[in-house]
Enzyme design. Structure first.
Site, mmCIF file in Angstrom:
data_model
loop_
_atom_site.group_PDB
_atom_site.id
_atom_site.type_symbol
_atom_site.label_atom_id
_atom_site.label_comp_id
_atom_site.label_asym_id
_atom_site.label_seq_id
_atom_site.Cartn_x
_atom_site.Cartn_y
_atom_site.Cartn_z
ATOM 1 N N SER A 141 0.835 -1.215 0.000
ATOM 2 C CA SER A 141 0.000 0.000 0.000
ATOM 3 C C SER A 141 0.865 1.259 0.000
ATOM 4 O O SER A 141 0.584 2.225 -0.719
ATOM 5 C CB SER A 141 -0.875 0.045 1.256
ATOM 6 O OG SER A 141 -1.902 -0.890 1.166
ATOM 7 N N GLY B 282 -5.467 -3.337 -7.652
ATOM 8 C CA GLY B 282 -6.703 -2.638 -7.293
ATOM 9 C C GLY B 282 -6.427 -1.252 -6.722
ATOM 10 O O GLY B 282 -7.170 -0.296 -6.987
ATOM 11 N N ARG C 113 -14.040 -5.493 -10.575
ATOM 12 C CA ARG C 113 -14.064 -4.683 -9.351
ATOM 13 C C ARG C 113 -15.008 -3.486 -9.477
ATOM 14 O O ARG C 113 -14.921 -2.730 -10.456
ATOM 15 C CB ARG C 113 -12.663 -4.119 -9.055
ATOM 16 C CG ARG C 113 -11.608 -5.152 -8.884
ATOM 17 C CD ARG C 113 -11.612 -5.692 -7.465
ATOM 18 N NE ARG C 113 -10.379 -6.429 -7.279
ATOM 19 C CZ ARG C 113 -9.380 -6.004 -6.526
ATOM 20 N NH1 ARG C 113 -9.467 -4.886 -5.863
ATOM 21 N NH2 ARG C 113 -8.299 -6.721 -6.423
ATOM 22 N N SER D 174 -13.335 2.226 3.221
ATOM 23 C CA SER D 174 -12.416 1.781 2.175
ATOM 24 C C SER D 174 -11.301 2.797 2.019
ATOM 25 O O SER D 174 -11.532 3.955 1.651
ATOM 26 C CB SER D 174 -13.157 1.618 0.847
ATOM 27 O OG SER D 174 -12.217 1.602 -0.215
ATOM 28 N N GLN E 16 -9.044 2.741 -0.223
ATOM 29 C CA GLN E 16 -8.822 3.063 -1.633
ATOM 30 C C GLN E 16 -9.746 4.194 -2.073
ATOM 31 O O GLN E 16 -9.316 5.151 -2.717
ATOM 32 C CB GLN E 16 -9.058 1.820 -2.500
ATOM 33 C CG GLN E 16 -7.995 0.756 -2.284
ATOM 34 C CD GLN E 16 -8.219 -0.492 -3.102
ATOM 35 O OE1 GLN E 16 -9.286 -0.685 -3.684
ATOM 36 N NE2 GLN E 16 -7.217 -1.353 -3.157
ATOM 37 N N ASP F 46 -7.141 -7.536 4.701
ATOM 38 C CA ASP F 46 -6.321 -8.392 3.838
ATOM 39 C C ASP F 46 -5.774 -9.611 4.575
ATOM 40 O O ASP F 46 -5.223 -10.522 3.951
ATOM 41 C CB ASP F 46 -5.166 -7.577 3.240
ATOM 42 C CG ASP F 46 -5.671 -6.546 2.238
ATOM 43 O OD1 ASP F 46 -6.818 -6.680 1.756
ATOM 44 O OD2 ASP F 46 -4.930 -5.591 1.943
ATOM 45 N N LYS G 207 -12.557 -8.633 -3.837
ATOM 46 C CA LYS G 207 -11.096 -8.469 -3.825
ATOM 47 C C LYS G 207 -10.506 -9.185 -5.047
ATOM 48 O O LYS G 207 -11.211 -9.420 -6.013
ATOM 49 C CB LYS G 207 -10.522 -9.027 -2.511
ATOM 50 C CG LYS G 207 -10.984 -8.255 -1.278
ATOM 51 C CD LYS G 207 -10.389 -6.874 -1.248
ATOM 52 C CE LYS G 207 -10.895 -6.054 -0.084
ATOM 53 N NZ LYS G 207 -10.501 -4.654 -0.179
ATOM 54 N N ARG H 277 -13.117 -13.736 -1.986
ATOM 55 C CA ARG H 277 -12.310 -14.379 -0.929
ATOM 56 C C ARG H 277 -13.142 -15.141 0.093
ATOM 57 O O ARG H 277 -12.602 -16.026 0.766
ATOM 58 C CB ARG H 277 -11.404 -13.348 -0.236
ATOM 59 C CG ARG H 277 -10.220 -12.967 -1.101
ATOM 60 C CD ARG H 277 -9.220 -12.081 -0.383
ATOM 61 N NE ARG H 277 -8.057 -11.867 -1.252
ATOM 62 C CZ ARG H 277 -7.208 -10.863 -1.139
ATOM 63 N NH1 ARG H 277 -7.387 -9.959 -0.181
ATOM 64 N NH2 ARG H 277 -6.184 -10.754 -1.954
ATOM 65 N N ARG I 61 -3.004 -13.852 -2.139
ATOM 66 C CA ARG I 61 -3.165 -14.187 -0.712
ATOM 67 C C ARG I 61 -3.738 -15.595 -0.540
ATOM 68 O O ARG I 61 -3.400 -16.294 0.408
ATOM 69 C CB ARG I 61 -4.011 -13.137 0.001
ATOM 70 C CG ARG I 61 -3.387 -11.745 -0.101
ATOM 71 C CD ARG I 61 -3.700 -10.821 1.041
ATOM 72 N NE ARG I 61 -3.380 -9.454 0.660
ATOM 73 C CZ ARG I 61 -2.161 -8.895 0.741
ATOM 74 N NH1 ARG I 61 -1.147 -9.579 1.206
ATOM 75 N NH2 ARG I 61 -1.963 -7.648 0.352
HETATM 76 C C1 S3P Z 1 -5.828 -0.979 0.176
HETATM 77 C C2 S3P Z 1 -7.053 -0.936 0.785
HETATM 78 C C3 S3P Z 1 -7.901 -2.108 0.980
HETATM 79 C C4 S3P Z 1 -7.109 -3.397 0.833
HETATM 80 C C5 S3P Z 1 -6.238 -3.384 -0.380
HETATM 81 C C6 S3P Z 1 -5.229 -2.246 -0.293
HETATM 82 C C7 S3P Z 1 -5.063 0.269 -0.005
HETATM 83 O O1 S3P Z 1 -8.942 -2.104 0.007
HETATM 84 O O2 S3P Z 1 -7.974 -4.508 0.798
HETATM 85 O O3 S3P Z 1 -5.524 -4.603 -0.507
HETATM 86 O O4 S3P Z 1 -3.854 0.205 -0.326
HETATM 87 O O5 S3P Z 1 -5.653 1.329 0.167
HETATM 88 P P1 S3P Z 1 -10.343 -1.314 0.262
HETATM 89 O O6 S3P Z 1 -10.039 0.124 0.274
HETATM 90 O O7 S3P Z 1 -11.205 -1.699 -0.913
HETATM 91 O O8 S3P Z 1 -10.866 -1.836 1.550
#
Ligand code: S3P
Length: 442
Positions: free
Chosen positions: A25, A97, A125, A170, A172, A323, A350, A354, A397
């Site tokens: 991340s 993602g 997604r 989230s 992201q 995760d 994901k 999962r 994973r």
């Molecule tokens: C992440 C946020 C998470 C996580 C992903 C990485 C990030 O996703 O599951 O592997 O780097 O911001 P979500 O924001 O969809 O929860």
């Protein structure tokens, strides 16, 4: 030992002191934010993996020069917001993602067309969660299936601040909107129903952004961001990825004879929810922090084998170990009693579904599992499992869950796809081999 996707039992347990590769991340964010920072940004400890190299290629396509991504020390020559250029071609995020969700926010005020696509999993997604709010701020957006799936297109525009209420926590989505907020007129607000990882806030704050996080009654978090003329990052140190360390920690807990330490690993409290859950299960863990004042707290985690008992993971806890839930499920499979997970519907969107994939893995090991829309009930087998064949569904994973299950088995586990592990943990099999080889062979 592992061989062509076959993971043999670690008969003597896992022992030793190791480090894990850089945090995925934070590595993505270092490249993306470095690309719009004023001047050069040195990134130490960068994770060189399939996912993060897709981010390097993406910012290069936007006209930003990046030096030596083949090493752990990368230099991003940021040219500020105005340094971004219209890409000549579609940007392929591959399996990343985080790149797919953050990049639209980065280019939301850039007056050109950016088109993003990715692999089969990425093209499933949900994207409306970022496209709709960006549109409300003034960007023009397109996507397959009525703006809900990749490929997606964005033409940046003059942005105005909005207040966004996210239906699920989230990082992201939050990060995408905070990036757009840096270029909007007025103060952008993002309200999350729970706490999600805060690497974006920490990194942007260190680059001069004005961001506030306020915890609200009932568990939601209100984050505000003001427009920022120039982001100025200079040096970023990426800690080891806690999500990668989680496989080693759980392996040590469930394999008799194990005692291992993971050093220089990120201990950001918005990421380490797994530790609290494992401690409730009776895990033998100790954590030492190096410097809790650094932008990203780091430290060492020591784990030893001990019998575990079942626990429930609550919906509020889920974002703090989102995760790690697949590998937590393996710990639950070895615990005495029935563990319950709820409020984890996000796991269905994901790298794979999962919830379904974890249930399939555990059943292949002979573990009883009930699947719900938003969770699992797992009936632990403290006596363990003999082994079996596991499908990773192309999900890094899941492949590592299968490998860990093999090390903890009595006869070994075959995993159909181990190449995908390079998405987050290059060198995984080698690290496991090192930890499981008898003392004298090391
Ligand atoms: C992440 C946020 C998470 C996580 C992903 C990485 C990030 O996703 O599951 O592997 O780097 O911001 P979500 O924001 O969809 O929860």
């Amino acid at each position: 030992m592992s061989f062509h996707g076959f993971f043999q039992p670690a008969a003597e347990g896992l022992r030793g002191v190791v480090e894990v590769p850089g945090d995925k991340s934070i590595s993505h964010r270092s490249i993306l934010f470095g690309a719009v920072s004023e001047g050069s940004v040195v990134v130490n400890g960068f994770l060189r993996s399939a996912d993060t190299l897709a981010t390097v290629d993406a910012v290069r396509a936007l006209g930003v020069s990046v030096e030596s991504p083949e090493s752990g020390c990368v230099v991003v020559h940021g040219g500020g917001w105005e340094g971004l250029r219209e890409p000549e071609d579609v940007i392929d995020v591959r399996n990343a993602g985080t790149l797919m969700r953050l990049l639209p926010g980065l280019v939301a005020a850039s007056p050109f067309l950016t088109v993003l696509t990715g692999d089969e999993s990425i093209r499933r997604r949900p994207m409306s969660r970022v496209l709709r709010p960006l549109e409300a701020m003034g960007a023009r957006v397109w996507g397959r299936a009525r703006n809900s799936l990749p490929p997606v297109g964005i033409i940046g525009g003059s942005l105005h601040a909005c207040e966004h209420h996210l239906p699920v926590a989230s990082a992201q989505v939050k990060s995408c909107l905070l990036l757009a907020g840096l270029r909007a007129s007025g103060v952008t607000v993002v309200v999350e129903p729970g706490v999600s990882r805060d690497h974006t806030e920490r990194l942007l704050l260190s680059g001069g952004a004005r961001i506030q996080r306020i915890a609200e009654v009932g568990g939601s978090v209100r984050i505000t961001v003001e427009p920022l003329e120039a982001l100025s990052l200079s040096e970023i140190t990426v800690p080891g990825d806690f999500s990668s360390a989680a496989f080693l920690i759980v392996a040590a807990l469930i394999i008799p004879g194990s005692a291992l330490t993971v050093e220089k690993v990120g201990l950001n409290p918005t990421r380490t929810g797994l530790l609290a859950v494992l401690e409730r299960m009776g895990a033998h863990l100790s954590v030492s922090s190096y410097d809790s004042l650094a932008p990203e707290p780091t430290g060492a985690v020591h784990a030893e084998h001990r019998a575990l008992s079942a626990t429930d993971v609550t919906p509020e806890e889920v974002p703090l170990l989102i995760d790690e839930l697949p590998v937590w499920a393996l710990a639950a499979a070895k615990a005495s009693g029935t563990s319950r997970l709820r409020g984890a519907g996000e796991l269905r969107v994901k790298e794979s579904d999962r919830l379904a994939a974890v249930a399939e893995v555990l059943r292949a090991l002979g573990v009883r599992v009930t699947e719900y829309d938003d969770g699992l009930d797992i009936v632990g087998r403290p006596e363990g499992w003999t082994g079996g064949a596991i499908r990773a569904h192309g999900d890094h994973r899941l492949a590592m869950v299968g490998a860990t299950a093999g090390l903890a088995s009595s006869e070994g586990v075959h995993v159909d796809d181990v190449a995908c592990i390079d998405v987050s943990f290059p060198g995984f099999a080698g690290t496991m081999d090192l930890l499981s080889s008898p003392e004298g062979d090391r």
